[in-house]
Design a protein around this motif. Structure first.
Motif, mmCIF file in Angstrom:
data_model
loop_
_atom_site.group_PDB
_atom_site.id
_atom_site.type_symbol
_atom_site.label_atom_id
_atom_site.label_comp_id
_atom_site.label_asym_id
_atom_site.label_seq_id
_atom_site.Cartn_x
_atom_site.Cartn_y
_atom_site.Cartn_z
ATOM 1 N N CYS A 102 -3.797 -5.448 -4.639
ATOM 2 C CA CYS A 102 -3.173 -4.612 -3.610
ATOM 3 C C CYS A 102 -2.195 -5.488 -2.839
ATOM 4 O O CYS A 102 -1.020 -5.177 -2.765
ATOM 5 C CB CYS A 102 -4.257 -4.046 -2.680
ATOM 6 S SG CYS A 102 -3.565 -3.031 -1.370
ATOM 7 N N ARG A 126 2.009 -6.038 -10.155
ATOM 8 C CA ARG A 126 2.187 -5.495 -8.811
ATOM 9 C C ARG A 126 1.619 -6.468 -7.790
ATOM 10 O O ARG A 126 0.747 -7.289 -8.107
ATOM 11 C CB ARG A 126 1.543 -4.124 -8.631
ATOM 12 C CG ARG A 126 0.040 -4.071 -8.688
ATOM 13 C CD ARG A 126 -0.546 -2.926 -7.854
ATOM 14 N NE ARG A 126 -0.562 -3.245 -6.437
ATOM 15 C CZ ARG A 126 -0.450 -2.356 -5.464
ATOM 16 N NH1 ARG A 126 -0.322 -1.082 -5.754
ATOM 17 N NH2 ARG A 126 -0.475 -2.727 -4.191
ATOM 18 N N LYS A 131 2.897 -4.529 3.855
ATOM 19 C CA LYS A 131 1.826 -3.544 3.698
ATOM 20 C C LYS A 131 1.841 -2.491 4.798
ATOM 21 O O LYS A 131 1.689 -2.836 5.974
ATOM 22 C CB LYS A 131 0.454 -4.256 3.731
ATOM 23 C CG LYS A 131 0.218 -5.251 2.620
ATOM 24 C CD LYS A 131 0.206 -4.618 1.237
ATOM 25 C CE LYS A 131 -0.824 -3.539 1.063
ATOM 26 N NZ LYS A 131 -0.642 -2.842 -0.248
ATOM 27 N N HIS A 271 -5.859 4.079 -5.893
ATOM 28 C CA HIS A 271 -5.763 4.732 -4.582
ATOM 29 C C HIS A 271 -6.290 6.161 -4.639
ATOM 30 O O HIS A 271 -6.705 6.711 -3.624
ATOM 31 C CB HIS A 271 -4.323 4.693 -4.061
ATOM 32 C CG HIS A 271 -3.901 3.301 -3.697
ATOM 33 N ND1 HIS A 271 -3.370 2.444 -4.625
ATOM 34 C CD2 HIS A 271 -3.999 2.600 -2.543
ATOM 35 C CE1 HIS A 271 -3.128 1.273 -4.036
ATOM 36 N NE2 HIS A 271 -3.509 1.339 -2.781
ATOM 37 N N GLU A 297 -5.090 -1.463 -9.480
ATOM 38 C CA GLU A 297 -5.306 -2.646 -8.634
ATOM 39 C C GLU A 297 -6.388 -3.534 -9.246
ATOM 40 O O GLU A 297 -7.509 -3.074 -9.508
ATOM 41 C CB GLU A 297 -5.666 -2.227 -7.207
ATOM 42 C CG GLU A 297 -4.429 -1.740 -6.465
ATOM 43 C CD GLU A 297 -4.603 -1.474 -4.989
ATOM 44 O OE1 GLU A 297 -3.593 -1.397 -4.289
ATOM 45 O OE2 GLU A 297 -5.761 -1.288 -4.530
ATOM 46 N N ASP A 308 -8.005 -3.279 0.167
ATOM 47 C CA ASP A 308 -8.413 -2.428 -0.962
ATOM 48 C C ASP A 308 -9.358 -3.090 -1.985
ATOM 49 O O ASP A 308 -9.310 -2.771 -3.182
ATOM 50 C CB ASP A 308 -7.173 -1.855 -1.667
ATOM 51 C CG ASP A 308 -6.496 -0.766 -0.824
ATOM 52 O OD1 ASP A 308 -7.089 -0.354 0.201
ATOM 53 O OD2 ASP A 308 -5.397 -0.336 -1.180
ATOM 54 N N GLN A 311 -11.681 -0.740 -4.248
ATOM 55 C CA GLN A 311 -11.121 -0.018 -5.402
ATOM 56 C C GLN A 311 -10.518 -0.956 -6.448
ATOM 57 O O GLN A 311 -10.039 -0.490 -7.477
ATOM 58 C CB GLN A 311 -10.058 0.971 -4.925
ATOM 59 C CG GLN A 311 -8.801 0.304 -4.374
ATOM 60 C CD GLN A 311 -7.919 1.255 -3.592
ATOM 61 O OE1 GLN A 311 -8.409 2.182 -2.931
ATOM 62 N NE2 GLN A 311 -6.619 1.074 -3.637
HETATM 63 MN MN MN Z 1 -3.674 -0.811 -2.179
#
Ligand code: MN
Ligand code: PEP
Length: 337
Positions: A102, A126, A131, A271, A297, A308, A311
């Motif tokens: 993330c 990524r 943020k 997400h 992620e 994050d 997740q």
């Molecule tokens: Mn994220």
């Protein structure tokens, strides 16, 4: 667009409506169906406001088959948009996997995750540096230093990179970023979208959690109308009554968008659900629904992630997911990369 005139409407009122409609660059023809006059409008209907037409009291009903977006429309541009990023091709028969943390946290963290996801077959890295966080007290990203770390990982792995922009003033930092992400929270930041329409770099536009598919396409239209034709759409879950998952992935948005637009359609299972162990299964569903790619992620130490972590899947789960994803892509005649 079809306008049905009320039976018995005064001819001068119908004439006034026709006069008012003549401001638009459209053709209007008239026919009688079961004794009622019906006006058919054709041409560029993007500026025509049906709610105003309904205010004319000679109007019984208005139905619009037109789309308010022009450049995003598959009806106007039937060929799939194919986007080249480095030596990668997004769209058509390719299924693109974007993976990474993330947030970019340190040079070691981003390099380690980059190497791991590359080894497992991801093609784009990524990492968030700017943020947009719901809480002002949450980690806000390493900003330009984060971009530098991402660029180092790009150099070390040869992977193209994607990172999120939250404000146009940060654009100079994105010069060597291959794809600029517009996050869900900024989907309707129209001034930002207009500025991104002026540049020539692919934009990954995420759907807002409370936005309709049409609003999503109109946001893409802002970028396209500016002249930047390389827009990738990303469904990332919408807000519903469900509380066990972070959002609810609108899986139907994937084939629906593919039908309505020629732009590549991605999905973000991370997400969408917010729970690491169900991310791979959702990714499989996205591929099966016809997505052109997914964004996942991945973190090498999820419980200590700056954002994050819940997740984020581990590099090991990512490695286990990829062969199954590849098999699904194979059934659909797509190549995973
Ligand atoms: Mn994220
Ligand atoms: C992200 O990709 O880290 C992110 C913030 O996503 P979204 O804008 O979809 O919430």
């Amino acid at each position: 667009m079809i306008i049905m005139i009320r039976k018995g409407a005064e001819p001068e009122k119908v004439e006034a409506l026709k006069q008012w409609l003549s401001r638009y660059d459209v053709t209007i023809d008239s026919a009688y169906i079961w004794g009622s006059e019906v006006l058919r409008m054709e041409g560029d209907l993007s500026k025509v406001d049906t709610s105003l037409i309904k205010r004319f009291d000679c109007v019984a009903m208005v139905t619009s088959t037109g789309e308010p977006y022009k450049f995003a429309s598959r009806r106007n541009f039937p060929e799939n948009t194919v986007i080249r990023v480095g030596n990668r091709v997004i769209g058509d028969n390719n299924f693109t996997v974007i993976a990474g943390p993330c947030s970019v946290e340190s040079p070691e963290q981003i390099r380690e995750v980059a190497q791991a996801v590359k080894t497992s077959g991801a093609s784009i890295l990524r990492g968030g540096a700017f943020k947009p966080r719901t809480s002002p007290y949450a980690f806000q990203g390493l900003k330009s230093r984060g971009i530098e770390m991402l660029l180092e990982a790009k150099k070390a792995t040869g992977m193209p990179i994607v990172s999120e922009i939250v404000d146009i003033s940060a654009l100079p930092f994105f010069e060597n970023v291959d794809i600029i992400q517009v996050g869900a929270r900024n989907m309707q930041n129209f001034e930002l979208l207009k500025e991104l329409g002026q540049i020539r770099k692919p934009i990954l536009l995420k759907r807002g959690p409370a936005n309709t598919i049409q609003e999503f396409l109109l946001s893409a239209e802002y970028i396209l109308a500016g002249g930047n034709k390389d827009v990738i759409l990303c469904e990332r879950g919408v807000r519903t009554f469900e509380t066990l998952t972070r959002n609810t992935l609108d899986i139907s948005a994937i084939p629906m968008l593919k039908k309505l637009t020629h732009l590549p359609v991605f999905a973000d299972p991370s997400h969408a659900c917010g729970i690491a162990d169900i991310v791979p299964d959702i990714a499989f569903a996205c591929a099966a629904a016809g997505a052109d790619g997914v964004m996942i992620e991945v973190h090498n130490d999820p419980v200590n992630a700056f954002s994050d972590g819940a997740q984020s899947i581990t590099p090991a789960s990512f490695a286990a997911m990829m062969p199954k994803l590849s098999a699904i892509c194979g059934i659909l005649g797509k190549t995973l990369g």
